[in-house]
Design a protein around this motif. Structure first.
Motif, PDB file in Angstrom:
ATOM      1  N   SER A   1     -45.453-115.428  18.029  1.00 38.27           N
ATOM      2  CA  SER A   1     -44.860-115.642  16.707  1.00 38.27           C
ATOM      3  C   SER A   1     -44.038-116.915  16.715  1.00 38.27           C
ATOM      4  CB  SER A   1     -43.943-114.471  16.331  1.00 38.27           C
ATOM      5  OG  SER A   1     -44.678-113.298  16.182  1.00 38.27           O
ATOM      6  N   SER A   2     -44.120-117.650  15.635  1.00 36.75           N
ATOM      7  CA  SER A   2     -43.319-118.851  15.432  1.00 36.75           C
ATOM      8  C   SER A   2     -42.450-118.654  14.210  1.00 36.75           C
ATOM      9  CB  SER A   2     -44.217-120.072  15.214  1.00 36.75           C
ATOM     10  OG  SER A   2     -45.040-120.273  16.331  1.00 36.75           O
ATOM     11  N   GLY A   3     -41.333-119.359  14.162  1.00 35.47           N
ATOM     12  CA  GLY A   3     -40.430-119.257  13.024  1.00 35.47           C
ATOM     13  C   GLY A   3     -40.336-120.560  12.273  1.00 35.47           C
ATOM     14  N   PRO A   4     -39.470-120.610  11.258  1.00 37.27           N
ATOM     15  CA  PRO A   4     -39.322-121.822  10.461  1.00 37.27           C
ATOM     16  C   PRO A   4     -38.549-122.928  11.190  1.00 37.27           C
ATOM     17  CG  PRO A   4     -37.856-120.106   9.659  1.00 37.27           C
ATOM     18  CD  PRO A   4     -38.706-119.492  10.720  1.00 37.27           C
ATOM     19  N   ASP A   5     -37.822-122.579  12.270  1.00 36.26           N
ATOM     20  CA  ASP A   5     -37.076-123.563  13.047  1.00 36.26           C
ATOM     21  C   ASP A   5     -37.115-123.140  14.513  1.00 36.26           C
ATOM     22  OD1 ASP A   5     -35.394-125.691  13.784  1.00 36.26           O
ATOM     23  OD2 ASP A   5     -34.222-125.497  11.963  1.00 36.26           O
ATOM     24  N   ILE A   6     -36.551-123.950  15.371  1.00 33.38           N
ATOM     25  CA  ILE A   6     -36.642-123.689  16.803  1.00 33.38           C
ATOM     26  C   ILE A   6     -35.694-122.570  17.239  1.00 33.38           C
ATOM     27  CG2 ILE A   6     -37.542-125.955  17.381  1.00 33.38           C
ATOM     28  CD1 ILE A   6     -34.734-126.844  18.112  1.00 33.38           C
ATOM     29  N   PHE A   7     -36.168-121.744  18.177  1.00 33.62           N
ATOM     30  CA  PHE A   7     -35.454-120.545  18.647  1.00 33.62           C
ATOM     31  C   PHE A   7     -34.504-120.883  19.800  1.00 33.62           C
ATOM     32  CE2 PHE A   7     -39.581-118.355  17.341  1.00 33.62           C
ATOM     33  CZ  PHE A   7     -39.083-117.914  16.131  1.00 33.62           C
ATOM     34  N   THR A   8     -33.450-121.612  19.516  1.00 33.32           N
ATOM     35  CA  THR A   8     -32.582-122.085  20.596  1.00 33.32           C
ATOM     36  C   THR A   8     -31.278-121.321  20.750  1.00 33.32           C
ATOM     37  OG1 THR A   8     -31.615-123.709  19.101  1.00 33.32           O
ATOM     38  CG2 THR A   8     -33.442-124.449  20.501  1.00 33.32           C
ATOM     39  N   GLU A   9     -30.952-120.432  19.843  1.00 30.65           N
ATOM     40  CA  GLU A   9     -29.603-119.867  19.833  1.00 30.65           C
ATOM     41  C   GLU A   9     -29.473-118.458  20.373  1.00 30.65           C
ATOM     42  OE1 GLU A   9     -27.150-122.091  19.128  1.00 30.65           O
ATOM     43  OE2 GLU A   9     -28.928-123.368  19.067  1.00 30.65           O
ATOM     44  N   GLY A  10     -30.523-117.886  20.909  1.00 25.56           N
ATOM     45  CA  GLY A  10     -30.393-116.588  21.546  1.00 25.56           C
ATOM     46  C   GLY A  10     -31.486-115.607  21.204  1.00 25.56           C
ATOM     47  N   LEU A  11     -31.682-114.653  22.112  1.00 25.56           N
ATOM     48  CA  LEU A  11     -32.658-113.597  21.936  1.00 25.56           C
ATOM     49  C   LEU A  11     -32.042-112.301  22.464  1.00 25.56           C
ATOM     50  CD1 LEU A  11     -36.390-113.529  22.405  1.00 25.56           C
ATOM     51  CD2 LEU A  11     -35.090-111.924  23.763  1.00 25.56           C
ATOM     52  N   GLU A  12     -32.170-111.248  21.673  1.00 28.38           N
ATOM     53  CA  GLU A  12     -31.698-109.923  22.078  1.00 28.38           C
ATOM     54  C   GLU A  12     -32.850-108.943  21.949  1.00 28.38           C
ATOM     55  OE1 GLU A  12     -28.336-108.690  19.793  1.00 28.38           O
ATOM     56  OE2 GLU A  12     -27.226-110.540  20.195  1.00 28.38           O
ATOM     57  N   LEU A  13     -32.971-108.072  22.939  1.00 25.99           N
ATOM     58  CA  LEU A  13     -34.026-107.058  22.915  1.00 25.99           C
ATOM     59  C   LEU A  13     -33.464-105.731  22.445  1.00 25.99           C
ATOM     60  CD1 LEU A  13     -35.848-107.867  26.250  1.00 25.99           C
ATOM     61  CD2 LEU A  13     -36.683-108.267  23.930  1.00 25.99           C
ATOM     62  N   HIS A  14     -34.210-105.084  21.567  1.00 21.50           N
ATOM     63  CA  HIS A  14     -33.900-103.747  21.086  1.00 21.50           C
ATOM     64  C   HIS A  14     -35.136-102.882  21.326  1.00 21.50           C
ATOM     65  CE1 HIS A  14     -30.318-105.525  19.289  1.00 21.50           C
ATOM     66  NE2 HIS A  14     -31.112-106.480  18.836  1.00 21.50           N
ATOM     67  N   GLU A  15     -35.102-101.634  20.944  1.00 16.46           N
ATOM     68  CA  GLU A  15     -36.202-100.724  21.264  1.00 16.46           C
ATOM     69  C   GLU A  15     -37.559-101.215  20.756  1.00 16.46           C
ATOM     70  OE1 GLU A  15     -37.462 -96.143  20.359  1.00 16.46           O
ATOM     71  OE2 GLU A  15     -35.346 -96.595  20.703  1.00 16.46           O
ATOM     72  N   ASP A  16     -37.652-101.572  19.495  1.00 15.00           N
ATOM     73  CA  ASP A  16     -38.937-101.959  18.907  1.00 15.00           C
ATOM     74  C   ASP A  16     -39.000-103.401  18.436  1.00 15.00           C
ATOM     75  OD1 ASP A  16     -40.037 -99.398  19.236  1.00 15.00           O
ATOM     76  OD2 ASP A  16     -39.070 -98.703  17.395  1.00 15.00           O
ATOM     77  N   ILE A  17     -37.881-104.122  18.532  1.00 16.84           N
ATOM     78  CA  ILE A  17     -37.851-105.501  18.032  1.00 16.84           C
ATOM     79  C   ILE A  17     -37.100-106.413  19.004  1.00 16.84           C
ATOM     80  CG2 ILE A  17     -37.960-104.849  15.592  1.00 16.84           C
ATOM     81  CD1 ILE A  17     -34.937-105.561  15.459  1.00 16.84           C
ATOM     82  N   ALA A  18     -37.413-107.687  18.889  1.00 18.97           N
ATOM     83  CA  ALA A  18     -36.620-108.738  19.516  1.00 18.97           C
ATOM     84  C   ALA A  18     -35.934-109.466  18.374  1.00 18.97           C
ATOM     85  CB  ALA A  18     -37.500-109.692  20.308  1.00 18.97           C
ATOM     86  N   THR A  19     -34.645-109.678  18.497  1.00 19.67           N
ATOM     87  CA  THR A  19     -33.894-110.426  17.494  1.00 19.67           C
ATOM     88  C   THR A  19     -33.642-111.801  18.070  1.00 19.67           C
ATOM     89  OG1 THR A  19     -32.851-108.399  16.704  1.00 19.67           O
ATOM     90  CG2 THR A  19     -31.787-110.476  16.116  1.00 19.67           C
ATOM     91  N   VAL A  20     -34.088-112.811  17.354  1.00 18.61           N
ATOM     92  CA  VAL A  20     -33.971-114.185  17.839  1.00 18.61           C
ATOM     93  C   VAL A  20     -33.276-115.024  16.773  1.00 18.61           C
ATOM     94  CG1 VAL A  20     -36.291-114.837  17.053  1.00 18.61           C
ATOM     95  CG2 VAL A  20     -35.234-116.086  18.932  1.00 18.61           C
ATOM     96  N   THR A  21     -32.412-115.926  17.229  1.00 20.40           N
ATOM     97  CA  THR A  21     -31.659-116.786  16.321  1.00 20.40           C
ATOM     98  C   THR A  21     -32.151-118.220  16.475  1.00 20.40           C
ATOM     99  OG1 THR A  21     -29.753-115.329  16.600  1.00 20.40           O
ATOM    100  CG2 THR A  21     -29.341-117.487  15.609  1.00 20.40           C
ATOM    101  N   ASP A  22     -32.393-118.868  15.337  1.00 23.21           N
ATOM    102  CA  ASP A  22     -32.897-120.234  15.401  1.00 23.21           C
ATOM    103  C   ASP A  22     -31.762-121.252  15.309  1.00 23.21           C
ATOM    104  OD1 ASP A  22     -32.301-120.710  12.648  1.00 23.21           O
ATOM    105  OD2 ASP A  22     -34.334-120.209  12.010  1.00 23.21           O
ATOM    106  N   PHE A  23     -32.132-122.522  15.369  1.00 22.90           N
ATOM    107  CA  PHE A  23     -31.198-123.639  15.399  1.00 22.90           C
ATOM    108  C   PHE A  23     -30.257-123.657  14.192  1.00 22.90           C
ATOM    109  CE2 PHE A  23     -30.222-128.128  14.450  1.00 22.90           C
ATOM    110  CZ  PHE A  23     -29.588-128.477  15.636  1.00 22.90           C
ATOM    111  N   ASN A  24     -30.720-123.164  13.050  1.00 24.21           N
ATOM    112  CA  ASN A  24     -29.904-123.131  11.829  1.00 24.21           C
ATOM    113  C   ASN A  24     -28.995-121.911  11.761  1.00 24.21           C
ATOM    114  OD1 ASN A  24     -30.814-125.533  10.610  1.00 24.21           O
ATOM    115  ND2 ASN A  24     -32.707-124.505  10.009  1.00 24.21           N
TER     116      ASN A  24
END
Length: 185
Positions: free
Chosen positions: A144-167
């Motif tokens: 999966s790709s997002g609207p901006d770069i995924f540079t600010e962190g990733l957290e794992l949960h049971e069924d999802i990964a939460t990722v924060t982009d540059f913005n």
């Protein structure tokens, strides 16, 4: 950085001055791996395996693409093999020999980390441009790709990964199929 896998102590370190075929490197490695010999490496990550104070194996992973540094998410272990992120690639190495099982490019730019998802029997890669899911043999299941770069962190949960982009925008990625949705509501 030292980690214990099975009875083995695995040491990972950045080797910023490592040069191929040089006698002046700070450390020598038994194995040298690079995803592509067409490019000059931008990152070098050394790995060594010790058991009872005896070094069993060592390898240097030369990353191309975007530069990476060794961090807590640079390595994952599934009970048999080590998976290491370096540059734009994911490497699978046998433990304890550090022989290369496979190497695959997992991001157009940089792979920040890798996670072993034991309950799903797969690997999750956190890249600058892509979050990917791979089998233990290196086959891509989804990305999966997002609207901006995924540079600010990733957290794992049971069924999802939460990722924060540059913005600072937060995105949820479904771990079953890679579907991405905005978590900013």
């Amino acid at each position: 950085m030292n980690r214990i896998f099975k009875n083995y102590e695995v040491t990972l370190r950045d080797e910023p001055v490592y040069s191929r075929n040089s006698a002046d490197n700070p450390r020598a490695y038994i194995h040298e791996y690079c995803r592509s010999d067409e490019y000059q490496h931008v990152s070098a990550h050394g790995a060594s395996v010790r058991e009872n104070d005896e070094t069993l194996a060592s390898a240097i992973l030369l990353g191309v693409g975007g530069a990476t540094g060794v961090n807590e998410n640079s390595v994952a272990f599934d009970g048999e093999s080590l998976y290491m992120a370096s540059g734009d690639a994911l490497y699978s190495l046998s433990l304890p020999s550090l022989e290369l099982n496979w190497c695959v490019k997992v991001d157009f730019a940089t792979c920040f980390g890798v996670f072993w998802l034991q309950d799903r029997n797969c690997l999750l890669t956190w890249g600058e441009l892509e979050i990917g899911c791979y089998t233990q043999t290196g086959e891509k299941m989804w990305s999966s790709s997002g609207p901006d770069i995924f540079t600010e962190g990733l957290e794992l949960h049971e069924d999802i990964a939460t990722v924060t982009d540059f913005n600072g925008d937060v995105h949820n990625i479904n771990l079953s199929n890679g579907a991405i949705s905005s978590a900013n509501t």
